[in-house]
Design a protein around this motif. Structure first.
Motif, short mmCIF file in Angstrom:
data_model
loop_
_atom_site.label_atom_id
_atom_site.label_comp_id
_atom_site.label_asym_id
_atom_site.label_seq_id
_atom_site.Cartn_x
_atom_site.Cartn_y
_atom_site.Cartn_z
N VAL A 38 -16.73 -15.95 27.38
CA VAL A 38 -17.04 -17.18 26.65
C VAL A 38 -18.50 -17.20 26.20
N GLY A 39 -19.40 -16.60 26.99
CA GLY A 39 -20.81 -16.56 26.61
C GLY A 39 -21.02 -15.81 25.31
N ALA A 40 -20.40 -14.65 25.18
CA ALA A 40 -20.52 -13.86 23.95
C ALA A 40 -19.89 -14.60 22.78
N TRP A 41 -18.78 -15.28 23.02
CA TRP A 41 -18.08 -16.06 21.99
C TRP A 41 -19.01 -17.13 21.43
N ILE A 42 -19.71 -17.83 22.33
CA ILE A 42 -20.63 -18.89 21.92
C ILE A 42 -21.83 -18.31 21.17
N ARG A 43 -22.40 -17.21 21.66
CA ARG A 43 -23.55 -16.61 20.99
C ARG A 43 -23.20 -16.13 19.59
N ASN A 44 -22.00 -15.57 19.42
CA ASN A 44 -21.57 -15.14 18.09
C ASN A 44 -21.47 -16.34 17.14
N THR A 45 -20.95 -17.46 17.66
CA THR A 45 -20.83 -18.67 16.85
C THR A 45 -22.20 -19.20 16.47
N GLN A 46 -23.13 -19.22 17.40
CA GLN A 46 -24.49 -19.66 17.10
C GLN A 46 -25.15 -18.75 16.07
N GLY A 47 -24.88 -17.46 16.15
CA GLY A 47 -25.42 -16.52 15.18
C GLY A 47 -24.91 -16.79 13.77
N LEU A 48 -23.63 -17.19 13.67
CA LEU A 48 -23.05 -17.52 12.36
C LEU A 48 -23.81 -18.67 11.72
N LEU A 49 -24.14 -19.68 12.51
CA LEU A 49 -24.86 -20.83 11.99
C LEU A 49 -26.24 -20.44 11.47
N ARG A 50 -26.92 -19.59 12.21
CA ARG A 50 -28.27 -19.20 11.81
C ARG A 50 -28.28 -18.33 10.55
N ARG A 51 -27.20 -17.57 10.34
CA ARG A 51 -27.15 -16.67 9.18
C ARG A 51 -26.62 -17.33 7.92
N ASP A 52 -25.89 -18.45 8.07
CA ASP A 52 -25.24 -19.08 6.92
C ASP A 52 -25.77 -20.51 6.76
N GLU A 53 -26.63 -20.69 5.78
CA GLU A 53 -27.26 -22.00 5.58
C GLU A 53 -26.25 -23.08 5.23
N LYS A 54 -25.27 -22.74 4.38
CA LYS A 54 -24.26 -23.73 3.99
C LYS A 54 -23.41 -24.15 5.19
N LEU A 55 -23.07 -23.18 6.05
CA LEU A 55 -22.29 -23.49 7.24
C LEU A 55 -23.10 -24.38 8.19
N LEU A 70 -14.07 -25.57 16.57
CA LEU A 70 -14.29 -24.52 17.56
C LEU A 70 -13.30 -24.63 18.72
N MET A 71 -12.97 -25.86 19.12
CA MET A 71 -11.99 -26.04 20.19
C MET A 71 -10.63 -25.51 19.76
N ASP A 72 -10.28 -25.70 18.49
CA ASP A 72 -9.01 -25.19 17.97
C ASP A 72 -9.01 -23.66 17.99
N ALA A 73 -10.12 -23.05 17.55
CA ALA A 73 -10.22 -21.59 17.58
C ALA A 73 -10.15 -21.08 19.02
N GLY A 74 -10.85 -21.76 19.93
CA GLY A 74 -10.83 -21.34 21.33
C GLY A 74 -9.45 -21.47 21.94
N ARG A 75 -8.75 -22.57 21.63
CA ARG A 75 -7.40 -22.77 22.17
C ARG A 75 -6.46 -21.66 21.71
N LEU A 76 -6.62 -21.23 20.46
CA LEU A 76 -5.78 -20.16 19.92
C LEU A 76 -6.23 -18.79 20.41
N GLY A 77 -7.45 -18.72 20.97
CA GLY A 77 -7.96 -17.43 21.43
C GLY A 77 -8.44 -16.56 20.30
N LEU A 78 -8.93 -17.17 19.20
CA LEU A 78 -9.37 -16.43 18.03
C LEU A 78 -10.89 -16.55 17.88
N GLU A 79 -11.48 -15.52 17.29
CA GLU A 79 -12.94 -15.47 17.11
C GLU A 79 -13.31 -16.18 15.81
N PRO A 80 -14.09 -17.27 15.88
CA PRO A 80 -14.46 -17.99 14.65
C PRO A 80 -15.41 -17.18 13.79
#
Length: 274
Positions: A38-55, A70-80
């Motif tokens: 879950v830690g890596a999952w969260i860090r990847n999501t935070q990285g997406l925000l920093r790289r994409d200004e519109k997001l 994000l809760m929906d992606a996590g429930r499905l077990g998919l990488e956002p």
């Protein structure tokens, strides 16, 4: 000094920080295979925000909506933020700003089918105008798709088809969609007219996603399916198991003369009469 404090406060309450605050809640809804990372999952999501200004802007406009996605992606077990699960900034007419929406990609749809445990393989392919394609329902079990790989250009998108091979070797229903079917699916998307929509940035992937999504109507996609199969199998095995044999009671030998069994039972303190 106050400007620095305000910047720190804004950073700590921003979308990236809020994702970390929801670590435990996200871990609770995730399937077991993701809970260990879950830690890596969260860090990847935070990285997406920093790289994409519109997001980032869309997430800031409605952090609650972003966390719900994000809760929906996590429930499905998919990488956002991947082809499994797109994070798309979308304009909300009622709120008059962009917000983050989640869109399952075709690889995410396929991943859910595999994880349910009912299929051994899933095939989702597009057919272009210079390909050879044939499938007659009722006669052909599976489509025949021939591609000339020497062509530099296979032509425009023409069809998409999808089917699964089940664990017992049977073929699921074969889904075949033409350009009109895809146009109808696209028309239902609120973001199709936007430049950033995956319908415009990755059209082939959206054709594949539409085909895979239609297949989910005929193929299990929930891990609960496998749990039900295991429970059902356990019930069948318990019903078919032979009843344990109960050995007949051993005969009780007659007491030898002079033992206590020669006497009538009575109270321990009974009086002995000469």
């Amino acid at each position: 000094m106050s400007q620095i404090s305000n910047a720190l406060e804004k950073r700590d309450s921003g979308p990236a920080a809020v994702v970390e605050q929801y670590r435990e809640s996200l871990a609770l809804v995730m399937p077991s295979h993701l809970q260990q990372r879950v830690g890596a999952w969260i860090r990847n999501t935070q990285g997406l925000l920093r790289r994409d200004e519109k997001l980032m802007k869309a997430a800031q406009n409605d952090v609650g909506q972003f966390i719900a996605v994000l809760m929906d992606a996590g429930r499905l077990g998919l990488e956002p933020g991947t082809e499994h699960y797109y994070l798309v900034p979308r304009w909300n007419n009622k709120k008059k700003h962009t917000e983050v929406t989640g869109v399952r990609g075709y690889q995410g749809e396929i991943e859910l089918m595999y994880r349910a445990g009912a299929v051994s393989s899933v095939i989702v392919e597009v057919v272009r105008t210079r390909d050879q394609f044939q499938f007659r329902p009722g006669r052909d079990e599976r489509p025949v798709h021939d591609i000339d790989w020497d062509l530099d250009d296979r032509g425009d998108l023409r069809l998409v088809y999808a089917y699964a091979v089940m664990k017992d070797g049977a073929t699921s229903k074969v889904v075949v969609l033409n350009r009109q079917h895809i146009a109808q699916a696209r028309a239902k998307s609120d973001s199709a007219g936007k430049d950033w929509s995956p319908w415009n940035t990755d059209e082939e992937a959206m054709w594949l996603k539409t085909g895979a999504h239609r297949l989910t109507k005929w193929v299990p996609t929930s891990a609960e399916y496998m749990r039900e199969q295991i429970r059902a199998q356990a019930v069948v095995e318990s019903e078919q198991a032979p009843e344990p044999r109960i050995a007949p009671p051993l005969p009780v030998p007659a007491p030898a003369p002079g033992t206590v069994d020669d006497y009538d039972d009575g109270p321990i303190d009974a009086e002995i009469v000469d």
